[in-house]
Design an enzyme around this catalytic site. Structure first.
Site, PDB file in Angstrom:
ATOM      1  N   GLY A  37      13.915 -18.718  -8.008  1.00 32.76           N
ATOM      2  CA  GLY A  37      12.860 -18.983  -8.971  1.00 32.76           C
ATOM      3  C   GLY A  37      12.975 -20.236  -9.802  1.00 32.76           C
ATOM      4  O   GLY A  37      12.031 -20.605 -10.497  1.00 32.76           O
ATOM      5  N   ARG A  75      12.883 -22.822  -3.230  1.00 31.47           N
ATOM      6  CA  ARG A  75      12.196 -24.060  -3.587  1.00 31.47           C
ATOM      7  C   ARG A  75      13.166 -25.138  -4.085  1.00 31.47           C
ATOM      8  O   ARG A  75      13.040 -26.311  -3.727  1.00 31.47           O
ATOM      9  CB  ARG A  75      11.190 -23.731  -4.698  1.00 31.47           C
ATOM     10  CG  ARG A  75      10.197 -24.823  -4.992  1.00 31.47           C
ATOM     11  CD  ARG A  75       9.384 -24.495  -6.236  1.00 31.47           C
ATOM     12  NE  ARG A  75       8.813 -23.177  -6.235  1.00 31.47           N
ATOM     13  CZ  ARG A  75       7.568 -22.879  -5.853  1.00 31.47           C
ATOM     14  NH1 ARG A  75       6.773 -23.839  -5.433  1.00 31.47           N
ATOM     15  NH2 ARG A  75       7.122 -21.644  -5.910  1.00 31.47           N
ATOM     16  N   ARG A 115      -0.869 -25.001  -0.384  1.00 31.00           N
ATOM     17  CA  ARG A 115      -0.561 -24.821  -1.810  1.00 31.00           C
ATOM     18  C   ARG A 115      -1.614 -25.411  -2.748  1.00 31.00           C
ATOM     19  O   ARG A 115      -1.957 -24.784  -3.739  1.00 31.00           O
ATOM     20  CB  ARG A 115       0.816 -25.407  -2.147  1.00 31.00           C
ATOM     21  CG  ARG A 115       1.973 -24.804  -1.333  1.00 31.00           C
ATOM     22  CD  ARG A 115       3.352 -25.159  -1.880  1.00 31.00           C
ATOM     23  NE  ARG A 115       3.621 -24.459  -3.103  1.00 31.00           N
ATOM     24  CZ  ARG A 115       3.565 -24.979  -4.291  1.00 31.00           C
ATOM     25  NH1 ARG A 115       3.320 -26.269  -4.438  1.00 31.00           N
ATOM     26  NH2 ARG A 115       3.767 -24.252  -5.368  1.00 31.00           N
ATOM     27  N   CYS A 172     -13.178 -26.822   8.106  1.00 31.48           N
ATOM     28  CA  CYS A 172     -14.521 -26.507   7.603  1.00 31.48           C
ATOM     29  C   CYS A 172     -14.482 -25.539   6.433  1.00 31.48           C
ATOM     30  O   CYS A 172     -14.891 -24.371   6.550  1.00 31.48           O
ATOM     31  CB  CYS A 172     -15.366 -25.937   8.736  1.00 31.48           C
ATOM     32  SG  CYS A 172     -15.455 -27.096  10.087  1.00 31.48           S
ATOM     33  N   GLU A 173     -13.939 -25.988   5.332  1.00 30.75           N
ATOM     34  CA  GLU A 173     -13.879 -25.216   4.093  1.00 30.75           C
ATOM     35  C   GLU A 173     -13.933 -26.226   2.954  1.00 30.75           C
ATOM     36  O   GLU A 173     -13.203 -27.222   2.985  1.00 30.75           O
ATOM     37  CB  GLU A 173     -12.522 -24.485   3.956  1.00 30.75           C
ATOM     38  CG  GLU A 173     -12.183 -23.496   5.019  1.00 30.75           C
ATOM     39  CD  GLU A 173     -12.704 -22.096   4.723  1.00 30.75           C
ATOM     40  OE1 GLU A 173     -13.088 -21.817   3.574  1.00 30.75           O
ATOM     41  OE2 GLU A 173     -12.726 -21.295   5.672  1.00 30.75           O
TER      42      GLU A 173
HETATM   43  N1  LLP Z   1      14.031 -14.091  -3.787  1.00 35.56           N
HETATM   44  C1  LLP Z   1      12.926 -13.335  -3.688  1.00 35.56           C
HETATM   45  C2  LLP Z   1      13.058 -11.870  -3.690  1.00 35.56           C
HETATM   46  C3  LLP Z   1      11.663 -13.955  -3.609  1.00 35.56           C
HETATM   47  O1  LLP Z   1      10.567 -13.205  -3.528  1.00 35.56           O
HETATM   48  C4  LLP Z   1      11.572 -15.366  -3.608  1.00 35.56           C
HETATM   49  C5  LLP Z   1      10.270 -16.032  -3.509  1.00 35.56           C
HETATM   50  C6  LLP Z   1      12.762 -16.111  -3.696  1.00 35.56           C
HETATM   51  C7  LLP Z   1      13.964 -15.431  -3.800  1.00 35.56           C
HETATM   52  C8  LLP Z   1      12.776 -17.593  -3.692  1.00 35.56           C
HETATM   53  O2  LLP Z   1      12.149 -18.121  -4.824  1.00 35.56           O
HETATM   54  P1  LLP Z   1      12.203 -19.697  -5.141  1.00 35.56           P
HETATM   55  O3  LLP Z   1      13.618 -20.034  -5.476  1.00 35.56           O
HETATM   56  O4  LLP Z   1      11.724 -20.411  -3.928  1.00 35.56           O
HETATM   57  O5  LLP Z   1      11.290 -19.868  -6.293  1.00 35.56           O
HETATM   58  N2  LLP Z   1       4.353 -19.487  -1.827  1.00 35.56           N
HETATM   59  C9  LLP Z   1       4.616 -19.696  -3.217  1.00 35.56           C
HETATM   60  C10 LLP Z   1       5.983 -19.192  -3.634  1.00 35.56           C
HETATM   61  C11 LLP Z   1       6.216 -17.741  -3.294  1.00 35.56           C
HETATM   62  C12 LLP Z   1       7.578 -17.262  -3.700  1.00 35.56           C
HETATM   63  C13 LLP Z   1       7.870 -15.933  -3.115  1.00 35.56           C
HETATM   64  N3  LLP Z   1       9.164 -15.414  -3.400  1.00 35.56           N
HETATM   65  C14 LLP Z   1       4.446 -21.166  -3.534  1.00 35.56           C
HETATM   66  O6  LLP Z   1       4.137 -21.938  -2.638  1.00 35.56           O
HETATM   67  O7  LLP Z   1       4.592 -21.584  -4.691  1.00 35.56           O
END
Ligand code: LLP
Length: 428
Positions: free
Chosen positions: A242, A281, A317, A347-348
Site C-alpha cells: 500500500g 506498486r 488506470r 470506441c469509448e
Molecule cells: N496485498 C494485498 C492483500 C493487496 O490487495 C494489494 C493490492 C497489495 C498487497 C499490493 O498493494 P500495493 O503495494 O501495490 O499498493 N489496480 C489498482 C490497485 C489495486 C490494489 C489491489 N491490492 C490501481 O491501479 O491503483
C-alpha cells in the site's frame, strides 16, 4: 527514482535508446527497467535493516506486475510473493520463488486453489472469514497437511486513498471485522489442519500519508497482545502493501520508505515476530513505461485530440480511477505547446491516457512515453476491440529481452470456434 532519462534529447531506458527499441518491437509496448526494480526492492530492504527490523520477508505483490521476467528479477534478490490466485501461484513458482516465501491472499480462494497451495507447501494462507477457515481446514485434512494461517483482520482505518483501492474500512469486502478477531482466532485454533500463527492487515493502495498506517499498526499491536494473553502463538505479522509512489515525476514527495520501516519498528521491533510486507506498486510502478506512437492529431471544436496507438486496453488506470500518468515525448522538441487530450483508438469516450496535456503538435509516427505504468498497467489490460496485448520488454543495462511477445491475431482467435451446428449441413 527511476532509470528512464533523456540523453541528447532522446529518452533511454537505462542504456537502451527507446526510439530504436520502438523500431524493433513495434508499438505500443511496455518497457521495464531491471535497475529500477532492483533499486526499489533494495530501498525497502535496506530501510527495514536500518530501522532494526532483522527478520523481514518482502513478498512482492505479484498482481501489480505479474510478468515472470519481472518476478524472476525480484526472486533473484530474495523476494517472496504475495499471490491471489492459482495462476499467480504458478507464475511465482515458474519465476523461481520458493513456496516457503509465498503468501496466499484474497477473499475468494477455491478448494482447488487451497489444495494447490498446500501441495506446494506455501508459507501461509491469509484467511478472510470464518467460512474460509472451515473450508481450508477441510481441504488440509483431506490432504493430510497443516495450513499455516494468518487471519486478515480489517482494522477499520480510512487509508485516505481512492475509494476503489481502499480496503481497510468496515464497509469494504476484505478481512474479518476487528471486533470479531479474537473469536475468529479461537475458532481457528480449534480446527484440526490449521495453525493460526500470524496476523495480516492490508488497508489499501497508493497511500501517501503514514498516518493511516500508524493507526492500523497500533491497533495490530494491541490485537497481538490480546491474542498472546490468550496463549495463542503468533510468530508473524503480515502488514500488507500500500505504500504510495509519486505519479507526477517532478512534483510529488512520496512517503519515505525509511520512515515507514521506522514506524513498523516502533510498533513491532520487540514483538519477536517476522515482519512480512506485500509491496506491489512501490516496486513496479516507476520501473515501467508504456511507449505509444501518434496515429494522427485531430483539432476538434472544443478540444485538440492526439490519437495514439495505446488505449484504455493497455492502461486503464486513467479512465478507471481518474489516475494521472505523466506523458512525455520520447524525442524531445522545442516547439509551441498546446493542450491535447491524448486518446486511444477504442470506441469509448472514456478511452484516454491523459487530458489537457501540454505537448507540441506531433506528426504521425512520433513516439510518446506514458510514465509510472509498471504497476497495474499490463496486468489490467484487455483485448477489447480485438486489440492484441502490448508486448513487455525488460531492459538490463544496454540489453533488452521481450519478456512477453505480442500475440498474433491467430493466437487471439485460437481458443474460439464457430459452433458445430453452424458448420453442419442442417445449419446452412
Ligand atoms: N496485498 C494485498 C492483500 C493487496 O490487495 C494489494 C493490492 C497489495 C498487497 C499490493 O498493494 P500495493 O503495494 O501495490 O499498493 N489496480 C489498482 C490497485 C489495486 C490494489 C489491489 N491490492 C490501481 O491501479 O491503483
Amino acid at each position: 527514482m527511476d532509470h528512464f532519462e533523456y540523453r541528447d534529447g532522446v529518452l533511454y531506458a537505462e542504456d537502451v535508446n527507446l526510439v530504436d527499441l520502438a523500431e524493433t518491437v513495434g508499438t505500443p509496448f511496455y518497457c521495464y527497467s531491471t535497475a529500477t526494480l532492483r533499486h526499489h526492492y533494495g530501498v525497502l530492504h535496506n530501510a527495514c535493516a536500518k530501522a532494526g527490523l532483522n527478520d523481514t520477508l518482502i513478498c512482492y505483490s505479484v498482481k501489480a506486475n505479474s510478468n515472470i521476467g519481472v518476478i524472476a528479477t525480484l526472486a533473484r534478490l530474495g523476494a517472496g510473493a504475495d499471490i491471489v490466485s492459482l495462476g499467480e501461484l504458478q507464475r511465482a513458482m515458474a519465476a523461481g520463488i520458493v513456496p516457503e516465501k509465498i503468501v496466499f491472499s484474497g477473499v475468494g480462494k477455491t478448494d482447488d486453489e487451497m489444495a494447490a497451495g498446500l501441495e506446494a507447501g506455501i508459507r501461509q494462507f491469509n484467511v478472510e472469514s470464518l467460512a474460509e477457515l472451515d473450508q481450508l481446514a477441510a481441504v488440509a485434512n483431506r490432504l493430510g497437511k497443516t495450513a499455516q494461517v494468518a487471519l486478515r483482520v480489517n482494522p477499520d482505518v480510512d487509508a485516505g486513498t481512492h475509494e476503489k483501492i481502499s480496503t481497510g474500512k468496515a464497509e469494504n469486502k476484505f478481512g474479518i471485522a476487528w471486533e470479531d478477531a479474537e473469536a475468529a482466532y479461537a475458532h481457528a485454533a480449534g480446527l484440526a489442519g490449521l495453525e493460526p500463527c500470524a496476523i495480516d492487515i492490508h488497508i489499501g493502495s497508493q497511500i501517501t500519508d503514514l498516518g493511516p498506517f500508524r493507526t492500523a499498526f497500533e491497533k495490530t499491536a494491541d490485537l497481538l497482545a490480546r491474542l498472546r494473553a490468550k496463549d495463542l502463538t503468533i510468530t508473524r505479522l503480515d502488514l500488507g502493501g500500500g505504500l504510495g509512489v509519486p505519479y507526477q515525476r517532478n512534483n510529488e514527495t512520496p512517503p519515505d520508505p525509511l520512515a515507514y520501516a521506522r514506524l513498523i519498528a516502533e510498533n513491532f521491533a520487540d514483538s519477536g515476530c517476522q515482519i512480512i510486507l506485500e509491496p506491489g506498486r512501490l516496486i513496479a510502478a516507476n520501473a515501467g513505461i508504456l511507449v505509444t506512437r501518434v496515429i494522427r492529431t485531430k483539432q476538434g471544436q472544443a478540444k485538440n485530440f492526439m490519437i495514439v496507438d495505446a488505449a484504455m486496453t493497455e492502461l486503464v488506470r486513467p479512465t478507471l480511477y481518474g489516475a494521472h500518468h505523466d506523458i512525455g515525448l520520447v524525442r524531445q522538441r522545442d516547439e509551441k505547446l498546446l493542450a491535447w487530450d491524448v486518446v486511444g483508438p477504442v470506441c469509448e469516450s472514456g478511452d484516454f491516457l491523459g487530458l489537457a496535456r501540454e505537448l507540441p503538435e506531433l506528426d504521425p509516427g512520433a513516439l510518446l512515453a506514458v510514465f509510472s505504468a509498471g504497476a497495474y498497467g499490463a496486468v489490467l489490460g484487455s483485448s477489447y476491440n480485438t486489440r492484441p496485448a502490448a508486448p513487455e520488454v525488460l531492459v538490463d543495462g544496454a540489453t533488452h529481452d521481450v519478456v512477453r511477445r505480442r500475440p498474433s491475431y491467430a493466437d487471439m482467435l485460437a481458443g474460439e470456434k464457430i459452433p458445430d451446428w453452424l458448420n453442419s449441413q442442417d445449419g446452412q
